[in-house]
Design a protein around this motif. Structure first.
Motif, mmCIF file in Angstrom:
data_model
loop_
_atom_site.group_PDB
_atom_site.id
_atom_site.type_symbol
_atom_site.label_atom_id
_atom_site.label_comp_id
_atom_site.label_asym_id
_atom_site.label_seq_id
_atom_site.Cartn_x
_atom_site.Cartn_y
_atom_site.Cartn_z
ATOM 1 N N VAL A 120 1.043 -1.326 -0.132
ATOM 2 C CA VAL A 120 -0.103 -0.067 0.058
ATOM 3 C C VAL A 120 0.889 1.241 -0.035
ATOM 4 O O VAL A 120 0.772 2.210 -0.709
ATOM 5 C CB VAL A 120 -1.110 -0.083 1.168
ATOM 6 C CG1 VAL A 120 -1.814 1.290 1.553
ATOM 7 C CG2 VAL A 120 -2.050 -1.023 0.985
ATOM 8 N N THR A 121 2.078 1.355 0.867
ATOM 9 C CA THR A 121 2.780 2.425 0.656
ATOM 10 C C THR A 121 3.768 2.651 -0.652
ATOM 11 O O THR A 121 3.605 3.844 -1.209
ATOM 12 C CB THR A 121 4.083 2.106 1.889
ATOM 13 O OG1 THR A 121 3.410 1.804 3.019
ATOM 14 C CG2 THR A 121 5.058 3.198 1.701
ATOM 15 N N ALA A 122 3.905 1.409 -1.143
ATOM 16 C CA ALA A 122 4.638 1.631 -2.617
ATOM 17 C C ALA A 122 3.382 2.053 -3.476
ATOM 18 O O ALA A 122 3.876 3.055 -4.415
ATOM 19 C CB ALA A 122 5.183 0.284 -3.297
ATOM 20 N N LEU A 123 2.415 1.756 -3.481
ATOM 21 C CA LEU A 123 1.026 2.122 -4.314
ATOM 22 C C LEU A 123 1.102 3.608 -4.241
ATOM 23 O O LEU A 123 0.726 4.304 -4.933
ATOM 24 C CB LEU A 123 -0.026 1.279 -4.195
ATOM 25 C CG LEU A 123 -0.977 1.332 -5.017
ATOM 26 C CD1 LEU A 123 -0.656 1.179 -6.527
ATOM 27 C CD2 LEU A 123 -2.458 0.506 -4.896
ATOM 28 N N LYS A 124 1.020 4.207 -2.830
ATOM 29 C CA LYS A 124 0.659 5.275 -2.548
ATOM 30 C C LYS A 124 1.808 6.343 -3.018
ATOM 31 O O LYS A 124 1.402 7.286 -3.792
ATOM 32 C CB LYS A 124 0.454 5.535 -0.960
ATOM 33 C CG LYS A 124 0.312 6.961 -0.572
ATOM 34 C CD LYS A 124 0.217 7.124 0.912
ATOM 35 C CE LYS A 124 0.083 8.591 1.412
ATOM 36 N NZ LYS A 124 0.335 8.851 2.729
ATOM 37 N N SER A 125 2.975 5.929 -3.112
ATOM 38 C CA SER A 125 4.091 6.736 -3.555
ATOM 39 C C SER A 125 3.853 6.644 -5.268
ATOM 40 O O SER A 125 4.113 7.751 -5.731
ATOM 41 C CB SER A 125 5.327 5.812 -3.081
ATOM 42 O OG SER A 125 6.424 6.665 -3.660
ATOM 43 N N LEU A 126 3.577 5.474 -5.663
ATOM 44 C CA LEU A 126 3.571 5.461 -7.226
ATOM 45 C C LEU A 126 2.321 6.515 -7.633
ATOM 46 O O LEU A 126 2.370 7.326 -8.628
ATOM 47 C CB LEU A 126 3.283 4.042 -7.640
ATOM 48 C CG LEU A 126 3.029 3.939 -9.068
ATOM 49 C CD1 LEU A 126 4.205 4.167 -9.899
ATOM 50 C CD2 LEU A 126 2.788 2.446 -9.204
ATOM 51 N N SER A 127 1.046 6.537 -7.012
ATOM 52 C CA SER A 127 0.304 7.343 -7.438
ATOM 53 C C SER A 127 0.350 8.766 -7.062
ATOM 54 O O SER A 127 0.030 9.545 -7.738
ATOM 55 C CB SER A 127 -1.181 6.861 -6.643
ATOM 56 O OG SER A 127 -0.898 6.994 -5.156
ATOM 57 N N ILE A 128 1.224 9.237 -5.981
ATOM 58 C CA ILE A 128 1.575 10.672 -6.002
ATOM 59 C C ILE A 128 2.429 10.712 -6.992
ATOM 60 O O ILE A 128 2.335 11.886 -7.696
ATOM 61 C CB ILE A 128 2.270 10.656 -4.580
ATOM 62 C CG1 ILE A 128 1.133 10.628 -3.444
ATOM 63 C CG2 ILE A 128 2.942 12.206 -4.664
ATOM 64 C CD1 ILE A 128 1.994 10.548 -2.168
ATOM 65 N N ASP A 129 3.350 9.950 -7.726
ATOM 66 C CA ASP A 129 4.419 10.367 -8.703
ATOM 67 C C ASP A 129 3.695 10.431 -9.793
ATOM 68 O O ASP A 129 3.791 11.321 -10.635
ATOM 69 C CB ASP A 129 5.336 9.192 -8.776
ATOM 70 C CG ASP A 129 6.484 9.136 -7.588
ATOM 71 O OD1 ASP A 129 6.405 10.194 -6.994
ATOM 72 O OD2 ASP A 129 7.040 8.133 -7.476
ATOM 73 N N ILE A 130 2.587 9.754 -9.966
ATOM 74 C CA ILE A 130 1.745 9.883 -11.319
ATOM 75 C C ILE A 130 0.923 11.006 -11.349
ATOM 76 O O ILE A 130 0.896 11.783 -12.496
ATOM 77 C CB ILE A 130 0.839 8.612 -11.241
ATOM 78 C CG1 ILE A 130 1.586 7.118 -11.907
ATOM 79 C CG2 ILE A 130 -0.320 8.762 -12.399
ATOM 80 C CD1 ILE A 130 0.664 5.948 -11.769
#
Length: 108
Positions: A33-43
């Motif tokens: 979930v942390t990795a997904l959150k980071s990825l969505s913020i980058d997107i």
């Protein structure tokens, strides 16, 4: 003093194994979930940047469209004028270009 039977110790130990496995799975899920959150913020950041670039391109195209519109208006005005005058100017320009090209070739 009561002695714990084989079934009671096993049941208690089994519960700990399941609890530990549940904790490991929860931690793995938390990392995903942390990795997904980071990825969505980058997107989201990338999308904002590209929207800004597209807005700048849009304003550039609008100004170019205005310039082309003005040029087309001048061409229409020129075409409405005296045709022989325009034809004479075009012939003089073509002769000038040929003369310049001839002069450049001769200098070589």
């Amino acid at each position: 003093m009561r002695r714990a039977g084989l079934g009671e110790g096993y049941a208690g130990g089994g519960y700990n194994v399941y609890e530990e496995e549940n904790d490991n799975l929860t931690e793995g899920l938390r990392e995903k979930v942390t990795a997904l959150k980071s990825l969505s913020i980058d997107i989201g950041t990338e999308v904002k940047y590209h929207n800004k670039v597209l807005d700048e391109m849009d304003s550039g195209f609008e100004s170019t469209g205005g310039l082309l519109g003005a040029t087309m208006g001048r061409l229409k005005h020129l075409s409405r004028g005296n045709q022989t005058k325009v034809l004479c100017y075009m012939m003089l320009f073509a002769l000038f270009v040929f003369f310049v090209l001839y002069w450049i070739i001769k200098l070589r």
